[in-house]
Design a protein around this motif. Structure first.
Motif, PDB file in Angstrom:
ATOM      1  N   LEU A 176       0.839  -1.198   0.000  1.00 16.74           N
ATOM      2  CA  LEU A 176       0.000   0.000   0.000  1.00 16.74           C
ATOM      3  C   LEU A 176       0.874   1.248   0.000  1.00 16.74           C
ATOM      4  CD1 LEU A 176      -2.612  -1.217   2.633  1.00 16.74           C
ATOM      5  CD2 LEU A 176      -2.693  -1.440   0.140  1.00 16.74           C
ATOM      6  N   ASP A 177       0.581   2.166  -0.902  1.00 18.72           N
ATOM      7  CA  ASP A 177       1.438   3.350  -1.041  1.00 18.72           C
ATOM      8  C   ASP A 177       0.630   4.619  -1.278  1.00 18.72           C
ATOM      9  OD1 ASP A 177       0.537   2.794  -3.550  1.00 18.72           O
ATOM     10  OD2 ASP A 177       2.503   2.743  -4.514  1.00 18.72           O
ATOM     11  N   ARG A 178      -0.601   4.688  -0.731  1.00 20.56           N
ATOM     12  CA  ARG A 178      -1.399   5.912  -0.806  1.00 20.56           C
ATOM     13  C   ARG A 178      -1.264   6.664   0.508  1.00 20.56           C
ATOM     14  NH1 ARG A 178      -5.289   5.634  -4.912  1.00 20.56           N
ATOM     15  NH2 ARG A 178      -5.656   7.819  -4.373  1.00 20.56           N
ATOM     16  N   PHE A 179      -0.803   7.881   0.447  1.00 19.54           N
ATOM     17  CA  PHE A 179      -0.551   8.661   1.652  1.00 19.54           C
ATOM     18  C   PHE A 179      -1.204  10.043   1.536  1.00 19.54           C
ATOM     19  CE2 PHE A 179       3.182   5.902   0.894  1.00 19.54           C
ATOM     20  CZ  PHE A 179       3.099   5.107   2.028  1.00 19.54           C
ATOM     21  N   SER A 230      -2.233   8.064   5.131  1.00 15.86           N
ATOM     22  CA  SER A 230      -3.157   6.996   5.492  1.00 15.86           C
ATOM     23  C   SER A 230      -3.097   6.766   6.993  1.00 15.86           C
ATOM     24  CB  SER A 230      -2.806   5.693   4.762  1.00 15.86           C
ATOM     25  OG  SER A 230      -3.113   5.774   3.394  1.00 15.86           O
ATOM     26  N   GLU A 280      -7.268   5.535   3.779  1.00 11.13           N
ATOM     27  CA  GLU A 280      -6.725   6.786   3.264  1.00 11.13           C
ATOM     28  C   GLU A 280      -7.345   7.961   4.003  1.00 11.13           C
ATOM     29  OE1 GLU A 280      -6.997   7.086  -0.988  1.00 11.13           O
ATOM     30  OE2 GLU A 280      -6.584   4.932  -1.238  1.00 11.13           O
ATOM     31  N   THR A 321       2.614   9.285   6.503  1.00 11.89           N
ATOM     32  CA  THR A 321       2.610  10.195   5.348  1.00 11.89           C
ATOM     33  C   THR A 321       3.572   9.764   4.247  1.00 11.89           C
ATOM     34  OG1 THR A 321       4.300  11.603   6.374  1.00 11.89           O
ATOM     35  CG2 THR A 321       1.982  12.134   6.830  1.00 11.89           C
ATOM     36  N   ASN A 322       4.356   8.694   4.490  1.00 13.51           N
ATOM     37  CA  ASN A 322       5.292   8.218   3.467  1.00 13.51           C
ATOM     38  C   ASN A 322       5.674   6.769   3.775  1.00 13.51           C
ATOM     39  OD1 ASN A 322       7.502   8.293   5.438  1.00 13.51           O
ATOM     40  ND2 ASN A 322       7.415  10.525   5.167  1.00 13.51           N
ATOM     41  N   ARG A 323       6.463   6.175   2.897  1.00 13.81           N
ATOM     42  CA  ARG A 323       6.843   4.763   3.059  1.00 13.81           C
ATOM     43  C   ARG A 323       7.684   4.531   4.299  1.00 13.81           C
ATOM     44  NH1 ARG A 323       6.850   5.621  -2.479  1.00 13.81           N
ATOM     45  NH2 ARG A 323       5.636   4.099  -3.713  1.00 13.81           N
TER      46      ARG A 323
END
Length: 444
Positions: free
Chosen positions: A174-177, A179, A224, A196-198
């Motif tokens: 999952l990479d939607r920020f 979240s 999200e 807010t980031n990976r």
């Protein structure tokens, strides 16, 4: 065997109802009605005491903390020290059942997560003790964040884009920020992380993995971030029918995302969704929903459910006493109306204690704490045209004591906010282990 400790508060003056009684206020002549509150540490418990104190009930409180905030009220007759439901749910249950058997009570009022436990063991409550609780199957659909997300999807009610994962590999896809990562069971924001980031996502994933929550047997909610003003809907149902609802918009946030200041609002679509939810679950008793409200579209997005009373004083000040309605539902006194009661919008209320904790938790200095206290005295800023809803010193003078103590602690050491809040939350919150113990109990 669990021992019972009690202390009687000093004799209180007559609890004269105000001249303008809010809707849902107790009828005169029922001062002999005895109510046991399931805990006394939460802000919800303290506000419930104020709301019910206006109704001339006899109120007792049990709580593991000997200096819980609810002890300091002229409306509370006795305090009983009990085990903590989160760390010893079976000991807590044995204590309450023993106490209800020994002392005559009319109503058991679960004011926090103890409602989950009592919904499981309703058949074990002594004869003559009433309570307003939905079925345990209904509780299972709203008590946990994973189950609630699935319920929203099944009922086609709006929620943020949501994924449910059970492994680190699923999470790292999952990479939607931004979240939010949410464990199934947590209270006061203790199991919720905003990423807010990976890098932040992977840091939280490591924590969850170390806690054994990403091993394939537990589930985590990933949502999200949605836009809108943070709001809450507080409602009371009777056998699936909506009796009353009050919506508030949050003006201030305390430790763990608590609502430290509110304004009453009118959101008709939320009422419609509550009708749908109540019917689907055949809900009985109080229920609260947190949601984000988009002013531009007029649409809510639901993010959490609390199957209990939640800080009901803004509703009481707005004309609908949800705490009293819950008592009346427990006693079977409430008929069903085609038009649910609603609180009047526009009423502003606040909790100075919660606001101070929120300021300190965000790194505020002693000067900021002092400035906020001065603003509250002068009715400025967030306190303008706003009523105190947690520690109403004028009608309940002992409530000044915990406010003064916490203010002093924060002035001495502002960083104490998290410690103060954690000690309070631990007195009433359910851990995942406690939930599993309760689910395994025999009961209906």
């Amino acid at each position: 065997m669990t021992t019972q400790q009690s202390e009687t508060t000093p004799d209180s003056p007559a609890h004269d109802p105000p001249r303008s009684a809010p809707a849902g206020m107790r009828r005169p002549g029922r001062s002999s009605l005895r109510i046991l509150l399931s805990e006394g540490s939460s802000l919800s418990a303290r506000q419930t005491i104020t709301a019910l104190g206006r109704c001339d009930y006899t109120l007792d409180v049990c709580d593991p903390h000997p200096l819980c905030i609810s002890r300091f009220s002229r409306f509370v007759r006795r305090y009983y020290r009990c085990p903590a439901v989160g760390t010893d749910p079976l000991g807590y249950l044995a204590f309450v059942l023993q106490h209800l058997t020994q002392d005559p009570y009319d109503v058991l009022l679960p004011v926090h997560e103890q409602a989950f436990l009592f919904a499981k063991v309703r058949d074990q409550l002594p004869d003559g003790v009433s309570t307003a609780l939905a079925s345990f199957d209904a509780f299972l659909q709203v008590q946990g964040k994973v189950a609630f997300a699935r319920l929203m999807e099944r009922l086609s009610l709006p929620q943020p884009p949501t994924r449910i994962v059970s492994s680190r590999a699923e999470l790292e896809i999952l990479d939607r920020f931004p979240s939010y990562l949410k464990t199934a069971y947590s209270t006061a924001g203790q199991g919720v992380w905003r990423v807010t980031n990976r890098v932040e996502r992977d840091r939280v994933a490591l924590v969850l993995e170390q806690q054994g929550l990403l091993g394939g047997t537990r589930e985590i909610v990933v949502q999200e971030e949605a836009s809108g003003a943070l709001c809450q809907a507080q409602a009371v149902f009777a056998h699936g029918r909506l009796l009353a609802v009050h919506c508030t918009r949050t003006r201030g946030v305390s430790v763990g995302g608590g609502h430290s200041a509110r304004t009453g609002v009118d959101h008709p679509q939320v009422r419609e969704h509550l009708v749908t939810l109540g019917r689907a679950l055949e809900w009985h008793g109080p229920l609260a929903l947190d949601y984000l409200f988009d002013e531009a579209t007029g649409h809510p997005t639901y993010i959490e459910a609390n199957p209990r009373l939640v800080e009901p004083m803004n509703a009481t000040l707005s004309g609908v006493n949800l705490a009293d309605l819950t008592v009346r539902v427990a006693l079977g006194e409430m008929g069903v109306s085609d038009v649910p009661l609603s609180g009047h919008p526009g009423r502003r209320s606040h909790s100075l204690l919660a606001i101070l904790l929120g300021i300190a938790d965000q790194g505020g200095s002693r000067r900021e704490v002092l400035r906020t206290i001065a603003q509250s005295i002068g009715g400025r800023g967030i306190f303008a045209e706003s009523r105190e809803d947690l520690t109403p010193v004028r009608v309940d003078p002992p409530s000044l004591i915990p406010l003064a103590v916490v203010s002093g602690q924060l002035l001495l050491r502002p960083r104490a906010a998290q410690h103060i809040a954690a000690g309070t939350v631990n007195a009433y919150s359910l851990t995942a282990a406690a939930v599993e113990t309760i689910v395994a109990l025999d009961g209906k």
